[in-house]
Design an enzyme around this catalytic site. Structure first.
Site, PDB file in Angstrom:
ATOM      1  N   LYS A  82       0.847  -1.207   0.000  1.00  0.00           N
ATOM      2  CA  LYS A  82       0.000   0.000   0.000  1.00  0.00           C
ATOM      3  C   LYS A  82       0.877   1.250   0.000  1.00  0.00           C
ATOM      4  O   LYS A  82       0.647   2.191  -0.765  1.00  0.00           O
ATOM      5  CB  LYS A  82      -0.938  -0.007   1.224  1.00  0.00           C
ATOM      6  CG  LYS A  82      -2.062  -1.030   1.078  1.00  0.00           C
ATOM      7  CD  LYS A  82      -2.813  -1.279   2.389  1.00  0.00           C
ATOM      8  CE  LYS A  82      -3.801  -2.431   2.202  1.00  0.00           C
ATOM      9  NZ  LYS A  82      -4.486  -2.839   3.421  1.00  0.00           N
ATOM     10  N   GLN A 129      -4.382  -1.548   9.721  1.00  0.00           N
ATOM     11  CA  GLN A 129      -4.319  -2.863   9.077  1.00  0.00           C
ATOM     12  C   GLN A 129      -4.917  -3.938   9.989  1.00  0.00           C
ATOM     13  O   GLN A 129      -4.535  -4.049  11.157  1.00  0.00           O
ATOM     14  CB  GLN A 129      -2.860  -3.207   8.723  1.00  0.00           C
ATOM     15  CG  GLN A 129      -2.700  -4.496   7.943  1.00  0.00           C
ATOM     16  CD  GLN A 129      -3.351  -4.453   6.561  1.00  0.00           C
ATOM     17  OE1 GLN A 129      -3.228  -3.482   5.828  1.00  0.00           O
ATOM     18  NE2 GLN A 129      -4.064  -5.510   6.206  1.00  0.00           N
ATOM     19  N   ASP A 140     -10.754   3.065   4.195  1.00  0.00           N
ATOM     20  CA  ASP A 140     -11.168   1.669   4.010  1.00  0.00           C
ATOM     21  C   ASP A 140     -12.689   1.559   3.855  1.00  0.00           C
ATOM     22  O   ASP A 140     -13.197   0.531   3.416  1.00  0.00           O
ATOM     23  CB  ASP A 140     -10.735   0.827   5.228  1.00  0.00           C
ATOM     24  CG  ASP A 140      -9.574  -0.101   4.903  1.00  0.00           C
ATOM     25  OD1 ASP A 140      -9.334  -0.341   3.711  1.00  0.00           O
ATOM     26  OD2 ASP A 140      -8.918  -0.574   5.849  1.00  0.00           O
TER      27      ASP A 140
END
Ligand code: NAP
Length: 296
Positions: A54, A98, A121
């Protein structure tokens, strides 16, 4: 005739080129550089490799991107404080924690603590609710990638019968909600099946578009697919290790060889949905930067 491949890797590259132009314009016209922070707790190798990928993509696109590594034994209170620090930092546009988090930390509590305007997200309940009523700014990354693949492969969703296999909060439920919206790239009739569904193949066989996110290797067989259907295989399953390279051998949730003989289009695994997910995270980060600057 074998099915045509929907090459996610190529589509993702194209979207990243479009995003790069957008990032250059944001910088040159408005003096804004999208900034993403990824918080990694502990040293889970899979999580580390996702976060690294990422950050690498974010740097390639010209973002400010920071990886904030925290020890496995960080307390929930300290992690909440860290999230709050980034919530209040005007230099940070997107925050990603994460998952999974270590035992003892309530994931829901952490995700709910992220400022919804920085929730790249798309997991915060405010953003989930907005998705449900069709006003979302941040779509969750994997479902957003699936929808882009459908649009960019010229697949008509309006009026189509769609079957989604799997009801997870990160794939099955959001893609179901997205495709039934009264909106371009949606307007479908969607059926969602799961482990308590009485006859899964009866539903998959009726679908013009079949989206499979069950986490069961080669679960969907060729004769479960309507001839000419478009098949999106979200599954990523490690089914062995190559003796030659030592790398994992991956399989999707669809029996690819059988599906190739029946479907009109299909996403391969790897190289289908997977590459789209990080790209859509980048898209959300650009949106977050615009949102922060009052440009959205
Ligand atoms: P998940 O949270 O494990 O959920 C799986 C869903 O599939 C559940 O709703 C489950 O039903 C359903 N299911 C499982 N076995 C089934 C069966 N035999 N028949 C019908 N339904 C069944 O999975 P997920 O996180 O959505 O991930 C699904 C797959 O996609 C995994 O292989 C994952 O690695 C992959 N994935 C890929 C990406 C990407 O970027 N490419 C992103 C996310 C996920 P119940 O609810 O009844 O248990």
């Amino acid at each position: 005739m074998p099915a045509e491949l929907i090459k996610g890797a190529e589509v993702a590259k194209l979207i990243r080129e479009e995003l790069k132009t957008e990032v250059d314009e944001l910088r040159d016209k408005h003096g804004i550089t999208p900034a993403l922070v990824t918080i990694l707790v502990g040293e889970n190798p899979a999580s580390l490799s996702y976060v690294t990928a990422k950050n690498k993509t974010a740097h390639e696109l010209g973002f400010h991107s920071t990886q904030d590594n925290q020890p496995e034994d960080i307390s929930e209170a300290d992690l909440l404080e860290l999230v709050d620090k980034y919530n209040n930092d005007p230099q940070i546009h997107g925050i990603l924690v994460q998952l999974p988090l270590p035992k003892g930390i309530d994931e829901t509590k952490i995700l709910y603590a992220i400022n919804p305007d920085k929730d790249v997200d798309g997991f915060h309940p405010v953003n989930v609710g907005k998705l449900m009523i069709g006003t979302a700014v941040f779509l969750p990354c994997t479902p957003a990638g699936i929808q882009e693949l459908l649009i960019r492969s010229g697949t008509e969703t309006s009026g189509a019968e769609v079957c989604v296999v799997g009801r997870s909060n990160i794939v099955g439920k959001p893609i179901t909600n997205m495709l039934l919206q009264k909106a371009p790239g949606a307007n479908a009739t969607v059926t969602l099946v799961h482990t308590r569904t009485k006859d899964v193949p009866a539903h998959t066989r009726a679908a013009d578009i079949l989206i499979v996110a069950a986490g069961v290797p080669k679960y969907v067989k060729g004769d479960w697919i309507k001839p000419g259907a478009v098949v999106i295989d979200v599954g990523v399953n490690r089914i062995g290790k190559s003796e030659k390279t030592g790398k994992a051998i991956l399989a999707g949730d669809v029996d690819f060889d059988e599906a190739m003989e029946v479907a009109s289009k299909i996403t391969p695994v790897p190289g289908g949905v997977g590459p789209m997910t990080i790209t859509m995270l980048m898209k959300n980060t650009v949106k977050a930067a615009k949102l922060g600057a009052g440009l959205l």
